[in-house]
Design a protein around this motif. Sequence first.
Motif, PDB file in Angstrom:
ATOM      1  N   UNK A   1       0.835  -1.206   0.000  1.00 28.88           N
ATOM      2  CA  UNK A   1       0.000   0.000   0.000  1.00 28.88           C
ATOM      3  C   UNK A   1       0.865   1.250   0.000  1.00 28.88           C
ATOM      4  N   UNK A   2       0.478   2.204  -0.819  1.00 21.92           N
ATOM      5  CA  UNK A   2       1.282   3.407  -0.951  1.00 21.92           C
ATOM      6  C   UNK A   2       1.191   4.283   0.300  1.00 21.92           C
ATOM      7  N   UNK A   3       2.363   4.698   0.807  1.00 22.26           N
ATOM      8  CA  UNK A   3       2.399   5.636   1.930  1.00 22.26           C
ATOM      9  C   UNK A   3       2.079   7.031   1.403  1.00 22.26           C
ATOM     10  N   UNK A   4       1.193   7.744   2.093  1.00 26.33           N
ATOM     11  CA  UNK A   4       0.757   9.057   1.598  1.00 26.33           C
ATOM     12  C   UNK A   4       1.629  10.200   2.088  1.00 26.33           C
ATOM     13  N   UNK A   5       2.146  10.067   3.292  1.00 27.55           N
ATOM     14  CA  UNK A   5       3.052  11.094   3.834  1.00 27.55           C
ATOM     15  C   UNK A   5       3.682  10.542   5.104  1.00 27.55           C
ATOM     16  N   UNK A   6       4.715  11.222   5.583  1.00 29.81           N
ATOM     17  CA  UNK A   6       5.204  10.920   6.928  1.00 29.81           C
ATOM     18  C   UNK A   6       4.171  11.529   7.877  1.00 29.81           C
ATOM     19  N   UNK A   7       3.499  10.687   8.637  1.00 28.14           N
ATOM     20  CA  UNK A   7       2.503  11.168   9.589  1.00 28.14           C
ATOM     21  C   UNK A   7       3.187  11.803  10.802  1.00 28.14           C
ATOM     22  N   UNK A   8       4.064  11.025  11.409  1.00 31.35           N
ATOM     23  CA  UNK A   8       4.798  11.538  12.567  1.00 31.35           C
ATOM     24  C   UNK A   8       6.042  10.714  12.819  1.00 31.35           C
ATOM     25  N   UNK A   9       6.911  11.282  13.653  1.00 33.12           N
ATOM     26  CA  UNK A   9       8.084  10.570  14.138  1.00 33.12           C
ATOM     27  C   UNK A   9       7.891  10.425  15.637  1.00 33.12           C
ATOM     28  N   UNK A  10       7.988   9.198  16.131  1.00 36.88           N
ATOM     29  CA  UNK A  10       7.806   8.929  17.558  1.00 36.88           C
ATOM     30  C   UNK A  10       9.143   8.989  18.280  1.00 36.88           C
ATOM     31  N   UNK A  11       9.172   9.717  19.386  1.00 40.70           N
ATOM     32  CA  UNK A  11      10.402   9.890  20.154  1.00 40.70           C
ATOM     33  C   UNK A  11      10.139   9.484  21.600  1.00 40.70           C
ATOM     34  N   UNK A  12      10.936   8.557  22.096  1.00 39.72           N
ATOM     35  CA  UNK A  12      10.788   8.108  23.490  1.00 39.72           C
ATOM     36  C   UNK A  12      11.513   9.084  24.404  1.00 39.72           C
ATOM     37  N   UNK A  13      10.784   9.598  25.400  1.00 43.77           N
ATOM     38  CA  UNK A  13      11.370  10.576  26.331  1.00 43.77           C
ATOM     39  C   UNK A  13      11.062  10.154  27.769  1.00 43.77           C
ATOM     40  N   UNK A  14      11.928  10.532  28.655  1.00 46.38           N
ATOM     41  CA  UNK A  14      11.714  10.165  30.060  1.00 46.38           C
ATOM     42  C   UNK A  14      10.673  11.076  30.720  1.00 46.38           C
ATOM     43  N   UNK A  15      10.819  12.380  30.497  1.00 50.17           N
ATOM     44  CA  UNK A  15       9.962  13.367  31.170  1.00 50.17           C
ATOM     45  C   UNK A  15       9.149  14.110  30.115  1.00 50.17           C
ATOM     46  N   UNK A  16       7.870  13.806  30.028  1.00 51.26           N
ATOM     47  CA  UNK A  16       7.047  14.344  28.931  1.00 51.26           C
ATOM     48  C   UNK A  16       6.973  15.870  28.962  1.00 51.26           C
ATOM     49  N   UNK A  17       6.719  16.435  30.129  1.00 58.85           N
ATOM     50  CA  UNK A  17       6.553  17.894  30.179  1.00 58.85           C
ATOM     51  C   UNK A  17       7.836  18.640  29.827  1.00 58.85           C
ATOM     52  N   UNK A  18       8.955  18.106  30.282  1.00 56.28           N
ATOM     53  CA  UNK A  18      10.248  18.723  29.943  1.00 56.28           C
ATOM     54  C   UNK A  18      10.503  18.610  28.435  1.00 56.28           C
ATOM     55  N   UNK A  19      10.181  17.463  27.874  1.00 58.54           N
ATOM     56  CA  UNK A  19      10.398  17.264  26.433  1.00 58.54           C
ATOM     57  C   UNK A  19       9.500  18.191  25.614  1.00 58.54           C
ATOM     58  N   UNK A  20       8.238  18.337  26.036  1.00 56.78           N
ATOM     59  CA  UNK A  20       7.323  19.254  25.342  1.00 56.78           C
ATOM     60  C   UNK A  20       7.911  20.664  25.369  1.00 56.78           C
ATOM     61  N   UNK A  21       8.355  21.072  26.548  1.00 51.67           N
ATOM     62  CA  UNK A  21       8.923  22.409  26.702  1.00 51.67           C
ATOM     63  C   UNK A  21      10.133  22.603  25.780  1.00 51.67           C
ATOM     64  N   UNK A  22      11.022  21.601  25.732  1.00 48.62           N
ATOM     65  CA  UNK A  22      12.229  21.729  24.906  1.00 48.62           C
ATOM     66  C   UNK A  22      11.890  21.781  23.421  1.00 48.62           C
ATOM     67  N   UNK A  23      11.053  20.850  22.956  1.00 48.53           N
ATOM     68  CA  UNK A  23      10.721  20.828  21.528  1.00 48.53           C
ATOM     69  C   UNK A  23       9.892  22.050  21.126  1.00 48.53           C
ATOM     70  N   UNK A  24       8.980  22.464  22.003  1.00 43.90           N
ATOM     71  CA  UNK A  24       8.207  23.675  21.692  1.00 43.90           C
ATOM     72  C   UNK A  24       9.101  24.875  21.553  1.00 43.90           C
TER      73      UNK A  24
ATOM     74  N   UNK B   1       5.756  12.611  21.090  1.00 44.43           N
ATOM     75  CA  UNK B   1       6.617  12.361  22.248  1.00 44.43           C
ATOM     76  C   UNK B   1       5.941  11.308  23.120  1.00 44.43           C
ATOM     77  N   UNK B   2       6.687  10.260  23.450  1.00 44.03           N
ATOM     78  CA  UNK B   2       6.131   9.121  24.201  1.00 44.03           C
ATOM     79  C   UNK B   2       6.902   8.975  25.497  1.00 44.03           C
ATOM     80  N   UNK B   3       6.198   9.014  26.621  1.00 42.11           N
ATOM     81  CA  UNK B   3       6.916   8.805  27.881  1.00 42.11           C
ATOM     82  C   UNK B   3       6.242   7.694  28.669  1.00 42.11           C
ATOM     83  N   UNK B   4       7.047   6.967  29.445  1.00 42.19           N
ATOM     84  CA  UNK B   4       6.514   5.794  30.146  1.00 42.19           C
ATOM     85  C   UNK B   4       5.650   6.163  31.351  1.00 42.19           C
TER      86      UNK B   4
END
Length: 133
Positions: free
Chosen positions: A1-24, A56-59
């Motif tokens: 099946x043809x891929x239409x676009x890159x939907x997202x890139x998943x990144x594993x992070x320890x601290x979700x709020x800190x990662x959101x702050x950094x990437x934002x 961003x994915x955090x445990x």
Amino acid sequence: MRAEKISHVGIAVQDLDKAIEDYRSILEIDHVEKHEVPSEGVKVAMLRIGESELELLSPVGEQGSIAKFISSRGEGIHHIAVKVADVSKAIEEAKARGFKVVDERPRTGAGGTLAAFVHPKSLHGVLLEFYSR
Ligand code: ZN
């Protein structure tokens, strides 16, 4: 099946709020959507970048796949997701072509999205996600 676009890139992070702050702050992102998937032991934030997103994915706890990923490999890129028109059909076709799959059938995610993963052993070390959005 043809891929239409890159939907997202998943990144594993320890601290979700800190990662959101950094990437934002470095990417100047306004739109952030957070949700939790208790069944998979993960908290998620989607950061919109044009037509694509960073996921961003955090445990939560120590049993989920993201917790295991971080404890064995550390934080970093976890998977690449491509949008396809039909996730069930995409994973069936991948199996039929001999690719090793993680999911025999799609799992349902936030907002009724569908996702199914192809094993990194089949794709040169990259976990690939077929995604409906
Ligand atoms: Zn994903």
